[in-house]
Design an enzyme around this catalytic site. Structure first.
Site, PDB file in Angstrom:
ATOM      1  N   GLU A 196      32.180  39.364  29.797  1.00 58.43           N
ATOM      2  CA  GLU A 196      32.291  37.792  30.301  1.00 58.43           C
ATOM      3  C   GLU A 196      31.549  36.935  29.430  1.00 58.43           C
ATOM      4  OE1 GLU A 196      32.698  37.211  34.297  1.00 58.43           O
ATOM      5  OE2 GLU A 196      34.305  38.251  34.449  1.00 58.43           O
TER       6      GLU A 196
ATOM      7  N   GLU B 104      30.239  43.895  32.827  1.00 54.67           N
ATOM      8  CA  GLU B 104      30.713  42.546  33.108  1.00 54.67           C
ATOM      9  C   GLU B 104      30.036  41.528  32.351  1.00 54.67           C
ATOM     10  OE1 GLU B 104      33.541  41.812  34.435  1.00 54.67           O
ATOM     11  OE2 GLU B 104      34.098  43.625  35.300  1.00 54.67           O
TER      12      GLU B 104
ATOM     13  N   ALA C 181      31.107  38.274  36.878  1.00 55.60           N
ATOM     14  CA  ALA C 181      31.363  38.985  38.140  1.00 55.60           C
ATOM     15  C   ALA C 181      32.519  39.951  37.671  1.00 55.60           C
ATOM     16  CB  ALA C 181      31.649  38.361  39.387  1.00 55.60           C
TER      17      ALA C 181
ATOM     18  N   ARG D 238      44.349  47.053  63.260  1.00 60.51           N
ATOM     19  CA  ARG D 238      43.987  46.270  62.331  1.00 60.51           C
ATOM     20  C   ARG D 238      44.430  46.488  60.927  1.00 60.51           C
ATOM     21  NH1 ARG D 238      43.428  44.279  66.595  1.00 60.51           N
ATOM     22  NH2 ARG D 238      41.614  43.517  67.481  1.00 60.51           N
TER      23      ARG D 238
ATOM     24  N   GLY E 187      36.412  40.289  58.040  1.00 57.93           N
ATOM     25  CA  GLY E 187      37.223  40.346  58.831  1.00 57.93           C
ATOM     26  C   GLY E 187      38.679  40.422  58.535  1.00 57.93           C
TER      27      GLY E 187
ATOM     28  N   LEU F 192      35.142  43.557  39.482  1.00 57.07           N
ATOM     29  CA  LEU F 192      35.519  44.615  40.069  1.00 57.07           C
ATOM     30  C   LEU F 192      34.679  46.104  39.723  1.00 57.07           C
ATOM     31  CD1 LEU F 192      39.330  44.290  40.283  1.00 57.07           C
ATOM     32  CD2 LEU F 192      37.619  43.393  41.986  1.00 57.07           C
TER      33      LEU F 192
ATOM     34  N   GLU G  69      40.877  34.472  31.220  1.00 59.97           N
ATOM     35  CA  GLU G  69      39.282  34.927  30.723  1.00 59.97           C
ATOM     36  C   GLU G  69      39.218  34.377  29.222  1.00 59.97           C
ATOM     37  OE1 GLU G  69      38.013  38.862  30.931  1.00 59.97           O
ATOM     38  OE2 GLU G  69      37.569  38.585  33.352  1.00 59.97           O
TER      39      GLU G  69
ATOM     40  N   GLU H 150      35.944  44.531  50.991  1.00 65.57           N
ATOM     41  CA  GLU H 150      35.342  44.035  50.089  1.00 65.57           C
ATOM     42  C   GLU H 150      34.002  43.993  50.027  1.00 65.57           C
ATOM     43  OE1 GLU H 150      35.423  40.697  46.173  1.00 65.57           O
ATOM     44  OE2 GLU H 150      36.406  40.352  47.798  1.00 65.57           O
TER      45      GLU H 150
ATOM     46  N   ARG I 196      41.196  29.879  38.704  1.00 65.85           N
ATOM     47  CA  ARG I 196      41.448  30.906  39.878  1.00 65.85           C
ATOM     48  C   ARG I 196      42.866  30.509  40.590  1.00 65.85           C
ATOM     49  NH1 ARG I 196      38.871  35.625  38.992  1.00 65.85           N
ATOM     50  NH2 ARG I 196      36.938  35.367  38.889  1.00 65.85           N
TER      51      ARG I 196
END
Length: 230
Positions: free
Chosen positions: A108, A104, A87, A48, A127, A89, A156, A131, A75
């Site tokens: 932001e 964050e 949000a 996989r 799948g 990482l 941003e 994350e 995006r």
């Protein structure tokens, strides 16, 4: 058929014997790995490919008027301006998830919060990606002083923000007008939690065993808790 109900309804760890693992693509933010593993004894191994992701945090910010803070951000992969919740990482080594969420929020939205709880945990696309996202509820908000504010760049730099009544934000989700996964999950979870006054939500430093990189360790390991709250 597997039957589960009540407190027994829960995803479960189910490790498989890993035969090999290699990075087949090294990206700027995340990599693509190829794993060969034994799914069941005596059967041929499976291969996989998946995105090896550091994970992320998101924040539903709720003010005293039961309004949530939404951010409008471009995006590129979908070519849209999306209404989202703050949000980012988990890309700072050793930083606890709740501290990453507080960072964050400040970066932001120029906001800090006195009260933090866990709303929900989720996998963005299990799948095809590792994350894991933890979504927090932040209340008791105040503005970050001007001298301490983060300088936003790139996508941003021109983000708009808006305070929206929680029920209106939920209606936008159900109408198909909000698409960001952490916003969808966070807003619906917040609406569900509001029915009993947010009682029973987990503390901000609750263990996060589902995160592939945090299994076997407290989510607050190595860093302090920004605050506790109920």
């Amino acid at each position: 058929m597997v039957e589960a109900g009540g407190d027994g309804l829960a995803d479960a760890l189910s490790p498989r014997r890993l035969l090999s693992s290699e990075t087949v693509y090294a990206g700027r933010i995340w990599d693509v790995r190829q794993d060969t593993f034994e799914y069941s004894a005596g059967e041929p191994p499976l291969v996989r490919d998946y995105i090896d992701h550091p994970g992320a945090v998101a924040v539903v910010v709720l003010d005293e008027r039961e309004r949530v803070l939404l951010i409008n951000q471009y995006r590129h992969p979908v070519g849209m301006l999306l209404w989202e919740i703050p949000a980012g990482l988990l890309d700072v080594h050793g930083e606890a998830p709740q501290l990453a969420a507080a960072r964050e929020l400040a970066e932001e939205a120029d906001l800090a919060a006195d009260s933090w709880q866990v709303l929900t945990d989720m996998f963005n696309s299990p799948g095809s990606s590792s994350e894991a996202i933890r979504i927090f509820l932040a209340r008791g908000v105040s503005e970050v002083p001007m001298h301490a504010r983060h300088v936003r760049t790139d996508e941003e730099a021109d983000m708009a923000t808006e305070w929206v009544p929680l029920d209106e934000a939920v209606a936008a989700v159900l109408d198909g007008r909000i698409h960001n996964p952490s916003a969808v999950a966070g807003l619906l979870a917040c609406a569900a939690a509001s029915r009993n006054g947010y009682a029973g939500l987990r503390p901000a430093d609750a263990p996060w065993e589902a995160h592939p990189r945090l299994r076997g360790a407290s989510s607050g390991h190595g860093a302090g808790n920004p605050t506790t709250g109920a």
